[in-house]
Design an enzyme around this catalytic site. Sequence first.
Site, PDB file in Angstrom:
ATOM      1  N   HIS A 111       9.328  -6.444   4.885  1.00 31.94           N
ATOM      2  CA  HIS A 111       8.011  -5.814   4.691  1.00 31.94           C
ATOM      3  C   HIS A 111       6.864  -6.790   4.949  1.00 31.94           C
ATOM      4  O   HIS A 111       5.754  -6.575   4.471  1.00 31.94           O
ATOM      5  CB  HIS A 111       7.905  -5.227   3.275  1.00 31.94           C
ATOM      6  CG  HIS A 111       8.774  -4.017   3.064  1.00 31.94           C
ATOM      7  ND1 HIS A 111       9.015  -3.461   1.818  1.00 31.94           N
ATOM      8  CD2 HIS A 111       9.452  -3.248   3.957  1.00 31.94           C
ATOM      9  CE1 HIS A 111       9.816  -2.407   1.967  1.00 31.94           C
ATOM     10  NE2 HIS A 111      10.102  -2.265   3.239  1.00 31.94           N
ATOM     11  N   CYS A 122      -5.234  -7.152  18.604  1.00 34.83           N
ATOM     12  CA  CYS A 122      -4.487  -7.829  19.681  1.00 34.83           C
ATOM     13  C   CYS A 122      -3.106  -8.327  19.251  1.00 34.83           C
ATOM     14  O   CYS A 122      -2.403  -8.934  20.044  1.00 34.83           O
ATOM     15  CB  CYS A 122      -5.301  -9.003  20.230  1.00 34.83           C
ATOM     16  SG  CYS A 122      -5.346 -10.437  19.135  1.00 34.83           S
TER      17      CYS A 122
HETATM   18  P1  OAD Z   1      10.067  -0.995  -7.454  1.00 33.40           P
HETATM   19  O1  OAD Z   1       8.906  -1.243  -8.340  1.00 33.40           O
HETATM   20  O2  OAD Z   1      10.192   0.346  -6.820  1.00 33.40           O
HETATM   21  O3  OAD Z   1      11.420  -1.253  -8.274  1.00 33.40           O
HETATM   22  C1  OAD Z   1      11.591  -2.412  -9.043  1.00 33.40           C
HETATM   23  C2  OAD Z   1      13.010  -2.431  -9.568  1.00 33.40           C
HETATM   24  O4  OAD Z   1      13.195  -3.655 -10.222  1.00 33.40           O
HETATM   25  C3  OAD Z   1      13.337  -1.323 -10.559  1.00 33.40           C
HETATM   26  O5  OAD Z   1      14.583  -0.721 -10.194  1.00 33.40           O
HETATM   27  C4  OAD Z   1      13.464  -2.058 -11.910  1.00 33.40           C
HETATM   28  O6  OAD Z   1      14.461  -1.514 -12.754  1.00 33.40           O
HETATM   29  C5  OAD Z   1      13.886  -3.445 -11.433  1.00 33.40           C
HETATM   30  N1  OAD Z   1      13.488  -4.542 -12.336  1.00 33.40           N
HETATM   31  C6  OAD Z   1      12.331  -4.693 -13.013  1.00 33.40           C
HETATM   32  N2  OAD Z   1      12.315  -5.843 -13.692  1.00 33.40           N
HETATM   33  C7  OAD Z   1      13.518  -6.446 -13.450  1.00 33.40           C
HETATM   34  C8  OAD Z   1      14.127  -7.663 -13.865  1.00 33.40           C
HETATM   35  N3  OAD Z   1      13.504  -8.522 -14.682  1.00 33.40           N
HETATM   36  N4  OAD Z   1      15.377  -7.939 -13.421  1.00 33.40           N
HETATM   37  C9  OAD Z   1      16.031  -7.087 -12.606  1.00 33.40           C
HETATM   38  N5  OAD Z   1      15.511  -5.924 -12.174  1.00 33.40           N
HETATM   39  C10 OAD Z   1      14.274  -5.601 -12.581  1.00 33.40           C
HETATM   40  O7  OAD Z   1      10.067  -2.167  -6.357  1.00 33.40           O
HETATM   41  P2  OAD Z   1      10.839  -2.227  -4.959  1.00 33.40           P
HETATM   42  O8  OAD Z   1      12.131  -1.519  -5.039  1.00 33.40           O
HETATM   43  O9  OAD Z   1      10.832  -3.636  -4.515  1.00 33.40           O
HETATM   44  O10 OAD Z   1       6.683  -1.615  -0.142  1.00 33.40           O
HETATM   45  O11 OAD Z   1       9.847  -1.402  -4.040  1.00 33.40           O
HETATM   46  C11 OAD Z   1      10.158  -1.244  -2.697  1.00 33.40           C
HETATM   47  C12 OAD Z   1       8.911  -1.187  -1.863  1.00 33.40           C
HETATM   48  O12 OAD Z   1       8.007  -0.218  -2.412  1.00 33.40           O
HETATM   49  C13 OAD Z   1       8.087  -2.469  -1.881  1.00 33.40           C
HETATM   50  O13 OAD Z   1       8.531  -3.423  -0.934  1.00 33.40           O
HETATM   51  C14 OAD Z   1       6.714  -1.987  -1.534  1.00 33.40           C
HETATM   52  C15 OAD Z   1       6.677  -0.777  -2.442  1.00 33.40           C
HETATM   53  O14 OAD Z   1       5.821   0.227  -2.087  1.00 33.40           O
HETATM   54  C16 OAD Z   1       5.513  -1.601   0.513  1.00 33.40           C
HETATM   55  O15 OAD Z   1       4.458  -1.906   0.005  1.00 33.40           O
HETATM   56  C17 OAD Z   1       5.640  -1.164   1.945  1.00 33.40           C
END
Ligand code: OAD
Length: 236
Positions: A111, A122
């Site tokens: 990402h 550009c």
């Molecule tokens: P999310 O916020 O959707 O999910 C975070 C995950 O981390 C959840 O499943 C939580 O249970 C877990 N979590 C939280 N704290 C934790 C900890 N201490 N240890 C282990 N797990 C933990 O974030 P992403 O899945 O990364 O994209 O989101 C995916 C994409 O959505 C991101 O890259 C971003 C966002 O919109 C863009 O901006 C294009």
Amino acid sequence: MPGLKPERIVILTGAGISAESGLGTFRDKDGLWTRYDLTEVATPEGFARNPALVHDFYNARRANALDARPNAAHSALARLEADWPGEVLVVTQNVDDLHERAGSRNLLHMHGALSGALCAACDHRWPAPREMDADAPCPGCGAPRIRPDIVWFGEIPYHMDAIAEALFQADLFVSIGTSGEVYPAAGLVQEARAAGAETLEINLEPSRVPGIFDRVIAGPASAAVPDWVDDILTGC
Ligand code: OAD
């Protein structure tokens, strides 16, 4: 789990791995998308409407990331890459640089990264300053169309060919700290399964559809990831 032969391991990380470094996740309670409208700050259309708002959002995230430190989970993955006799690839959805600061080298930012700047006119790329300014000219072409080098909703993630190739050869796929809500990252586990890899999820709590992973370890990444790395390295 540990094989006698070197295995190829592909690890997908999400915001949960950086949560204990003080960086917010997106969809948890108080997550970034509960406070910001993602269509305004994380889409090309939002950027066209209000570039200054988008820069404010990413400038704040860049400042948070620069002030944060890698936690034990990032360090454990770097240790795994160094000590594992096979290949370890980390594919991250995160735009912070905590994996590289912990020592991971075989790393793909699907990402994009807060450390990069991109000209929307550009396609010139250069290292982002701490604060980006919507009115600043591109150092390549001079157009005032500079943006963070982040993949927004509606855009194609980076390195998809290299990721597909790695999954095709993977023996083990591990998903750490991601909700599995955003495609194509959320579909990588299915690609890995289809290619015959074993699958493991490490998350605060099991996410998603039961049965999608062969094994689930529930717990905070800073404890669960080092424990898993210790286990798998013990079998080498
Ligand atoms: P999310 O916020 O959707 O999910 C975070 C995950 O981390 C959840 O499943 C939580 O249970 C877990 N979590 C939280 N704290 C934790 C900890 N201490 N240890 C282990 N797990 C933990 O974030 P992403 O899945 O990364 O994209 O989101 C995916 C994409 O959505 C991101 O890259 C971003 C966002 O919109 C863009 O901006 C294009």
